[in-house]
Structure formats: structure tokens, C-alpha cells
Design a protein around this motif. Structure first.
Motif, PDB file in Angstrom:
ATOM      1  N   SER A   1       0.827  -1.206   0.000  1.00 15.76           N
ATOM      2  CA  SER A   1       0.000   0.000   0.000  1.00 15.76           C
ATOM      3  C   SER A   1       0.861   1.256   0.000  1.00 15.76           C
ATOM      4  O   SER A   1       0.563   2.225  -0.697  1.00 15.76           O
TER       5      SER A   1
ATOM      6  N   PHE B   1      -7.142  -3.809   0.736  1.00 19.00           N
ATOM      7  CA  PHE B   1      -6.930  -5.239   0.960  1.00 19.00           C
ATOM      8  C   PHE B   1      -7.586  -5.608   2.288  1.00 19.00           C
ATOM      9  O   PHE B   1      -7.354  -4.934   3.303  1.00 19.00           O
TER      10      PHE B   1
ATOM     11  N   ARG C   1      -8.164  -8.749  -9.387  1.00 17.02           N
ATOM     12  CA  ARG C   1      -8.360  -8.862  -7.942  1.00 17.02           C
ATOM     13  C   ARG C   1      -8.195 -10.274  -7.398  1.00 17.02           C
ATOM     14  O   ARG C   1      -7.801 -10.452  -6.252  1.00 17.02           O
TER      15      ARG C   1
ATOM     16  N   ALA D   1      -8.037   1.705  -3.233  1.00 14.22           N
ATOM     17  CA  ALA D   1      -7.497   0.343  -3.144  1.00 14.22           C
ATOM     18  C   ALA D   1      -7.548  -0.131  -1.696  1.00 14.22           C
ATOM     19  O   ALA D   1      -7.038   0.550  -0.795  1.00 14.22           O
TER      20      ALA D   1
ATOM     21  N   ILE E   1      -9.521  -8.281  -2.292  1.00 15.57           N
ATOM     22  CA  ILE E   1      -9.415  -6.852  -2.606  1.00 15.57           C
ATOM     23  C   ILE E   1     -10.848  -6.359  -2.772  1.00 15.57           C
ATOM     24  O   ILE E   1     -11.591  -6.889  -3.593  1.00 15.57           O
TER      25      ILE E   1
END
Length: 279
Positions: free
Chosen positions: A181, A267, A218, A265, A257
Motif C-alpha cells: 500500500s 486489501f 483482484r 485500493a 481486494i
């Protein structure tokens, strides 16, 4: 004349050697040939995979020795902190270097752990892990990486939330997601780590304001040696997210995801949480 020509043509046809027709392959023979070709192809792919895995193992072992020397040297400097007390910038540089070297050592161990997880040769040492301690520790561990990009790195965790898992593996899992990230957030961007209770699970989520991840990627990104499209790279060798998936599955959890409001974005990991009231 016509009769003579016809007779001559008949003689010519009779004098020609018979044309050998290629024997027609029956369905069973075709299927056997296709199966043989498929097996040969799979064996070649397996050999290539074994060669690739062996190369990675050799690289890991070769890198460990010089990295250990670096960490010993940095640890020696840390112990001389009193001599460097008057130079806080130098002390911070040493701390950042040691933290980065420690994280690199963890990455090398992760590569070896991936092979063990695949083969079922790793023991999951389950214990209760305080979620707040976990996210604060990973914030400290990845602090140098965030500071280098001027990333606003925040963490939030529900009070008294405990998850059940192997502390070392869960820490590596979260470090992987957070480092990805930070890597994909823009300079001066934002990254957030959250830990909340969701039914009987602990929901760990890592968000960043970098480019969104295409829906077609994804699921694929959690496969071995996979990388993102459009130049996005998730881990150096395409093992990071695969390792995360292996750890989560070994704990009986799930990773994905997802679309989360306010974040391009995200996770999300779901791991078993310790029931309320259990200490």
C-alpha cells in the motif's frame, strides 16, 4: 478412335501404382496422443517451476549471510546510543537502517516459509494476538518506508480485540499488505490500517489512495508469481500476495481486494477472532 482412347486410359490407370492412403486415426488413438502430449507439456512446466524455485532458494540462502553481518553492525551502533545521544539525526538513521534490514530478513524468511506452506511443512503456532499491538507494531516497522515517501500512515483498532493466529506469520502478512500500500500510494499520500470485529472474525484492512486495482486482477494477484497490469507491481517476485493468501488459508481465513468508500485500493483479511469475554 474413341474406343481406342478409352482403352488406353484404362491401361494407364491399371499401370499406375496404387496410392497409399494415410490410415485414419481412430478416436481412441487421438485421445491417447493428446493425453501423452499434455503429460509431456506438464512435465516440462513442472521442471521449469522446480528450477525457478531452486534458484530462489539459493538466492535466499546467499543473501542471508551478508544481511546478518549488516544487522550485527547496526545493532552494535544501537548499543552505543549514549555516544550518539547528541546527534539525534544520526540515531534515527541507524534505527531506520536497522528496521529496514530487519524487514528484509523477514522477507527472506517469508520466501522459505512459502515453500513450507505449500508443502504443509510449517506449524501454525496459534495464540491470542492483541489487534492494537499488531497494527501499532507494523506501523513502527514500516515507518521508515512511509517517511521516505512522506506518507500519512494511520492505524485504528477496536479496543480489546484479540485475533487467533501465529504472531510471526500474521505480522509478516500485515507487513506485506502495508508495504504494498505504501509503495502504490502517491508521494505525500495516505495509508490506513484498520482492525475491527466482524461477527466472529477480526477484519484487518489496509487502504491506500493510490491507483485503483482493476476488477480483472483482484483474484489473479493472489496467485504465485503474478503481477498487476498497467505496470503495477505487487512485490518484487510476485510472491508477496501469494504468501499472504497461503498464510490466511492456513489460518482458515479469507483475503480479498474490496471496494471501500473513500479508498481507491483496499486489501481485506478476515481471521478468527477470540470470542468476547475470553481472556
Amino acid at each position: 478412335m474413341i474406343a481406342l482412347a478409352a482403352a488406353g486410359y484404362a491401361v494407364m490407370r491399371l499401370s499406375r501404382p496404387p496410392v497409399k492412403k494415410r490410415p485414419r486415426e481412430d478416436g481412441k488413438s487421438t485421445m491417447e496422443r493428446m493425453l501423452w502430449d499434455a503429460r509431456a507439456h506438464n512435465e516440462r512446466l513442472e521442471r521449469l517451476q522446480r528450477d525457478k524455485d531452486s534458484l530462489i532458494q539459493v538466492l535466499v540462502h546467499d543473501l542471508r549471510s551478508p544481511l546478518t553481518t549488516i544487522m550485527f553492525s547496526l545493532e552494535h551502533l544501537r548499543r552505543r546510543s549514549s555516544a550518539l545521544a547528541a546527534e539525534p539525526d544520526s540515531m534515527q538513521t541507524i534505527e531506520d537502517a536497522y528496521t529496514t534490514a530487519e524487514r528484509l530478513a523477514g522477507m527472506l524468511s517469508e520466501i522459505l516459509d512459502t515453500a513450507r506452506l505449500e508443502e504443509g511443512r510449517i506449524t501454525i503456532n496459534r495464540t491470542a494476538i492483541p489487534a492494537r499491538d499488531l497494527v501499532e507494531r507494523v506501523q513502527h516497522q514500516l515507518g521508515p518506508l512511509a517517511r521516505a515517501k512522506k506518507i500519512d500512515l494511520g492505524v485504528q483498532a477496536t479496543q480489546d480485540l484479540m485475533l487467533e493466529g501465529d504472531p510471526r506469520l500474521v505480522m509478516r502478512l500485515l507487513e506485506n499488505l502495508l508495504s504494498n500500500s505504501i509503495r502504490h500510494a502517491p508521494s505525500g499520500g495516505k495509508v490506513m490500517v484498520n482492525a475491527v470485529r466482524e461477527a466472529g472474525d477480526c477484519r484487518l484492512s489496509v487502504h491506500n489512495n493510490g491507483p485503483p486495482i482493476d476488477a480483472a486482477d483482484r483474484t489473479r494477484l493472489f496467485n504465485k508469481f503474478e503481477q498487476g497490469r498497467d505496470g503495477l507491481r505487487f512485490g518484487g517476485w510476485g510472491l508477496g500476495l501469494y504468501f499472504c493468501r497461503m498464510v490466511v488459508e492456513a489460518h482458515g481465513g479469507a483475503i480479498s481486494i474490496e471496494d471501500v468508500d473513500g479508498w481507491p485500493a483496499s486489501f481485506v483479511v478476515r481471521l478468527p477472532a477470540q470470542p468476547l469475554g475470553v481472556s
